[in-house]
Design a protein around this motif. Structure first.
Motif, PDB file in Angstrom:
ATOM      1  N   GLY A   1      57.366  55.220  52.992  1.00 26.63           N
ATOM      2  CA  GLY A   1      56.192  55.857  53.572  1.00 26.63           C
ATOM      3  C   GLY A   1      54.920  55.558  52.811  1.00 26.63           C
ATOM      4  N   THR A   2      55.078  55.118  51.566  1.00 21.66           N
ATOM      5  CA  THR A   2      53.927  55.009  50.667  1.00 21.66           C
ATOM      6  C   THR A   2      53.381  53.591  50.577  1.00 21.66           C
ATOM      7  N   LEU A   3      54.293  52.617  50.497  1.00 25.24           N
ATOM      8  CA  LEU A   3      53.865  51.240  50.229  1.00 25.24           C
ATOM      9  C   LEU A   3      53.632  50.460  51.526  1.00 25.24           C
ATOM     10  N   VAL A   4      52.627  49.627  51.498  1.00 23.12           N
ATOM     11  CA  VAL A   4      52.381  48.711  52.614  1.00 23.12           C
ATOM     12  C   VAL A   4      52.385  47.299  52.041  1.00 23.12           C
ATOM     13  N   ALA A   5      53.246  46.439  52.599  1.00 22.14           N
ATOM     14  CA  ALA A   5      53.331  45.056  52.114  1.00 22.14           C
ATOM     15  C   ALA A   5      52.194  44.230  52.707  1.00 22.14           C
ATOM     16  N   THR A   6      51.659  43.329  51.911  1.00 22.54           N
ATOM     17  CA  THR A   6      50.636  42.412  52.428  1.00 22.54           C
ATOM     18  C   THR A   6      51.356  41.307  53.223  1.00 22.54           C
ATOM     19  N   PRO A   7      50.609  40.542  54.048  1.00 25.18           N
ATOM     20  CA  PRO A   7      51.260  39.524  54.894  1.00 25.18           C
ATOM     21  C   PRO A   7      51.962  38.447  54.076  1.00 25.18           C
ATOM     22  N   GLY A   8      51.620  38.302  52.817  1.00 27.74           N
ATOM     23  CA  GLY A   8      52.259  37.308  51.951  1.00 27.74           C
ATOM     24  C   GLY A   8      51.767  37.550  50.539  1.00 27.74           C
ATOM     25  N   GLN A   9      52.037  36.623  49.620  1.00 24.66           N
ATOM     26  CA  GLN A   9      51.500  36.777  48.261  1.00 24.66           C
ATOM     27  C   GLN A   9      49.998  36.478  48.332  1.00 24.66           C
ATOM     28  N   PRO A  10      49.192  37.381  47.828  1.00 24.52           N
ATOM     29  CA  PRO A  10      47.741  37.197  47.970  1.00 24.52           C
ATOM     30  C   PRO A  10      47.178  36.143  47.012  1.00 24.52           C
ATOM     31  N   ASP A  11      46.099  35.503  47.474  1.00 18.46           N
ATOM     32  CA  ASP A  11      45.337  34.665  46.549  1.00 18.46           C
ATOM     33  C   ASP A  11      44.798  35.560  45.436  1.00 18.46           C
ATOM     34  N   GLU A  12      44.655  34.972  44.272  1.00 16.55           N
ATOM     35  CA  GLU A  12      44.225  35.711  43.088  1.00 16.55           C
ATOM     36  C   GLU A  12      42.925  36.492  43.339  1.00 16.55           C
ATOM     37  N   ASP A  13      42.001  35.878  44.059  1.00 17.13           N
ATOM     38  CA  ASP A  13      40.690  36.525  44.237  1.00 17.13           C
ATOM     39  C   ASP A  13      40.751  37.735  45.168  1.00 17.13           C
ATOM     40  N   LEU A  14      41.852  37.914  45.895  1.00 20.00           N
ATOM     41  CA  LEU A  14      41.961  39.082  46.769  1.00 20.00           C
ATOM     42  C   LEU A  14      42.492  40.317  46.032  1.00 20.00           C
ATOM     43  N   ILE A  15      43.020  40.104  44.843  1.00 21.86           N
ATOM     44  CA  ILE A  15      43.695  41.219  44.162  1.00 21.86           C
ATOM     45  C   ILE A  15      42.770  42.408  43.875  1.00 21.86           C
ATOM     46  N   PRO A  16      41.552  42.179  43.373  1.00 22.63           N
ATOM     47  CA  PRO A  16      40.681  43.360  43.166  1.00 22.63           C
ATOM     48  C   PRO A  16      40.417  44.130  44.460  1.00 22.63           C
ATOM     49  N   SER A  17      40.233  43.435  45.557  1.00 22.11           N
ATOM     50  CA  SER A  17      39.960  44.128  46.820  1.00 22.11           C
ATOM     51  C   SER A  17      41.178  44.919  47.284  1.00 22.11           C
ATOM     52  N   LEU A  18      42.359  44.330  47.157  1.00 17.05           N
ATOM     53  CA  LEU A  18      43.579  45.052  47.549  1.00 17.05           C
ATOM     54  C   LEU A  18      43.775  46.274  46.667  1.00 17.05           C
ATOM     55  N   LEU A  19      43.453  46.123  45.394  1.00 20.33           N
ATOM     56  CA  LEU A  19      43.552  47.255  44.477  1.00 20.33           C
ATOM     57  C   LEU A  19      42.561  48.358  44.874  1.00 20.33           C
ATOM     58  N   ALA A  20      41.372  47.956  45.285  1.00 21.03           N
ATOM     59  CA  ALA A  20      40.373  48.950  45.721  1.00 21.03           C
ATOM     60  C   ALA A  20      40.902  49.770  46.897  1.00 21.03           C
ATOM     61  N   ALA A  21      41.673  49.109  47.783  1.00 21.41           N
ATOM     62  CA  ALA A  21      42.208  49.814  48.958  1.00 21.41           C
ATOM     63  C   ALA A  21      43.096  50.980  48.548  1.00 21.41           C
ATOM     64  N   SER A  22      43.727  50.881  47.391  1.00 23.39           N
ATOM     65  CA  SER A  22      44.678  51.888  46.914  1.00 23.39           C
ATOM     66  C   SER A  22      44.049  53.264  46.730  1.00 23.39           C
ATOM     67  N   ASP A  23      42.764  53.287  46.428  1.00 22.38           N
ATOM     68  CA  ASP A  23      42.100  54.588  46.282  1.00 22.38           C
ATOM     69  C   ASP A  23      40.631  54.537  46.683  1.00 22.38           C
ATOM     70  N   VAL A  24      39.793  53.896  45.895  1.00 22.16           N
ATOM     71  CA  VAL A  24      38.345  54.056  46.127  1.00 22.16           C
ATOM     72  C   VAL A  24      37.897  53.597  47.502  1.00 22.16           C
ATOM     73  N   LEU A  25      38.416  52.468  47.974  1.00 20.78           N
ATOM     74  CA  LEU A  25      38.037  52.032  49.325  1.00 20.78           C
ATOM     75  C   LEU A  25      38.608  52.991  50.365  1.00 20.78           C
ATOM     76  N   GLY A  26      39.888  53.318  50.209  1.00 20.13           N
ATOM     77  CA  GLY A  26      40.513  54.244  51.162  1.00 20.13           C
ATOM     78  C   GLY A  26      39.824  55.595  51.164  1.00 20.13           C
ATOM     79  N   THR A  27      39.401  56.050  49.997  1.00 17.18           N
ATOM     80  CA  THR A  27      38.727  57.349  49.897  1.00 17.18           C
ATOM     81  C   THR A  27      37.331  57.283  50.507  1.00 17.18           C
ATOM     82  N   GLY A  28      36.598  56.228  50.193  1.00 14.88           N
ATOM     83  CA  GLY A  28      35.270  56.066  50.790  1.00 14.88           C
ATOM     84  C   GLY A  28      35.370  55.919  52.304  1.00 14.88           C
ATOM     85  N   TRP A  29      36.397  55.240  52.735  1.00 19.42           N
ATOM     86  CA  TRP A  29      36.599  55.037  54.185  1.00 19.42           C
ATOM     87  C   TRP A  29      36.870  56.369  54.868  1.00 19.42           C
TER      88      TRP A  29
END
Lengths: 340, 340
Positions: free
Chosen positions: B126-154
């Protein structure tokens, strides 16, 4: 003309007052056919709010248009009209969004005194809604209810997002709470829990559509609502009292993600930020924009689909206004209708 | 394994911690690829919240699944995953309504300590959502943001009903406030007013979509918002601080009938009932149900339509977690990313 004035807490008198006149070209003057005593009128009566000298009373009214100002177009002399307790232009951006009680030109009708033979209504075009014709006598209490208590209960039910599939709890068994039960029923709520410990009000709540009665209050009331909702709380909770206890009872009875619609005028209420935060509820309320709902409510009453007038259990001549206040204060009456 | 622990206010250390193991059949253990320091981690750091003995820190994380319990079906070993800071079953009635942060089985991830090499995630399905594949390195900060600050701001922007035709004001220029600006822009808001007096944050706010910057705070800030909105106030106001001043600034900046979305964790806040009543606003907030938004946010990031990762202006090895806290506390950094 004759009109009710409050001189001090507990002291309401019907006295001679100046006849109202057209002061602005947007005004109307109506002959009041029926007015009533509001739960909020009891706040100064009980000394909860100050009385600053003799004050005209009453903000709920139906009547017949007798005079109109030069700019009035939407109502004409002879129309039977219902208005809200806030006069509003119904054209500003706030009104158009449906929040006429905070119209940029809003005037509180209570300052004008509807418990009287005649009443000046500012912003008549935006405030008054004419009925399809002269109403039958038996419709008058229901039309009068639309002016405030029905409109306020309706707003509370809309704010609480009462509707199909929802369990709705109503905190407060005064006239507004009872009207909120009726509104929730009309809006299609699946289950309506009225919180009341008075047998006459319980009976009326059931007539208006309550499926369950909860007599407990405070924490015990919250626990009972949780028991009735798989431990989650109600989807929609209506608060129609305005005290710290009733507000917290409402918030705590609501499930996470649920909606609280509150219309009890707040007195000495302070909502603790941390508890509200973790409650994760939607909180919407305030002075009800009754004008938004008037056309729909008048239509339902006119077609006899709802009978909110049953909330008046005391019908008095205007001259007996003091007895109307007293009976409501002593909880001998739910709501007193006054006929000039 | 190595992990950050707070021993006392101001005292964060990276120490050896026990390796997490599968404790329940619904658990997963992930290898943390990136974690970060949250504004709310500063509350105990600053002594605003108590520190009761050495406490594992961190509740924001992305990583790769290393172990799963017998009942886990939605993620598999090797998946790159993003999770919310609340573990949730995503099947209970509250979750299905979209309020996973108040799941009937919710577990606060902060108690498990994501600022570490590995992390046990309860209720993995219920908690984890898998990405479509292994992310490019430059996407990691954005995916990490989704975990809280982006999701919270959203969530705050959704709660404030930001959208087409709306003027949105954002109180708070921390990471969540900045993410709320980005969210309001994505949701189609017409005008976005960021309230900030820090040049670097103003710049980032403009990058994320702010059309106006207001430097004033408190009453002066409210007056400025009113000036910018024909005297009415904003339609949608986002509160991302959590103090009495910021909550009142948000409520007072909102027009009647408007919406306040608040996500700043409340500290010593008491909302005056009478002012709230007459404000006639919709107030919604609390711990953000980030899980509701994760699939959509991951999709937007994966397609490179949003770049929330820009909010990280400090990138440190996990071993330097203490410096991450210090830099954020001293406002030298908006948000610190930690790499195990």
């Amino acid at each position: 003309m004759r009109g009710a004035m409050m001189h001090a807490p507990g002291d309401v008198r019907v006295v001679d007052r100046d006849e109202p006149v057209i002061e602005e070209p947007t005004d109307a003057v109506i002959k009041v056919v029926a007015a009533c005593v509001c739960g909020s009128d009891l706040h100064p009566y009980r000394g909860v709010e100050p009385v600053n000298g003799p004050t005209p009373m009453g903000h709920e009214y139906v009547g017949v248009v007798e005079q109109i100002g030069a700019d009035v177009k939407n109502v004409k002399i002879g129309d039977f009209v219902v208005g809200s307790f806030w006069a509003s232009d119904n054209t500003c951006e706030i009104c158009r969004a449906g929040y006429q009680s905070r119209c940029v030109h809003a005037v509180l009708m209570g300052t004008l005194g509807a418990q009287a033979e005649r009443l000046r209504v500012p912003l008549a075009d935006g405030t008054l809604v004419a009925t399809p014709g002269q109403p039958d006598e038996d419709l008058i209490p229901s039309l009068l209810a639309a002016s405030d208590v029905l409109g306020t209960g309706w707003f509370a039910a809309v704010a609480a997002e009462a509707g199909p599939g929802k369990t709705v709890a109503v905190v407060g068994d005064g006239a507004v709470g009872l009207m909120a039960v009726l509104a929730a029923k009309q809006l299609g709520a699946e289950r309506i829990i009225a919180m009341s410990r008075h047998e006459d009000r319980q009976r009326l709540a059931r007539e208006f559509g309550a499926s369950d009665i909860v007599e407990e209050r405070g924490d015990a009331g919250v626990a009972r609502i949780k028991e009735l909702t798989d431990g989650l709380g109600a989807h929609s909770v209506i608060e129609a009292v305005g005290t710290q206890e009733s507000m917290m009872q409402a918030i705590r009875s609501t499930r996470p993600g649920g909606h609280v619609g509150y219309v009890g005028v707040s007195h000495d209420v302070a909502l603790p930020g941390d508890e509200l935060f973790f409650a994760l509820v939607h909180l919407t309320g305030g002075p009800a924009p009754v004008r938004r709902f008037l056309p729909e409510l008048i239509d339902l009453i006119w077609k006899r689909e709802i009978d909110p007038g049953k909330v008046f259990d005391l019908d008095l001549p205007l001259e007996d206004a003091a007895e109307g206040f007293k009976a409501m204060d002593e909880r001998r009456a739910i709501k007193a209708l006054l006929r000039p």
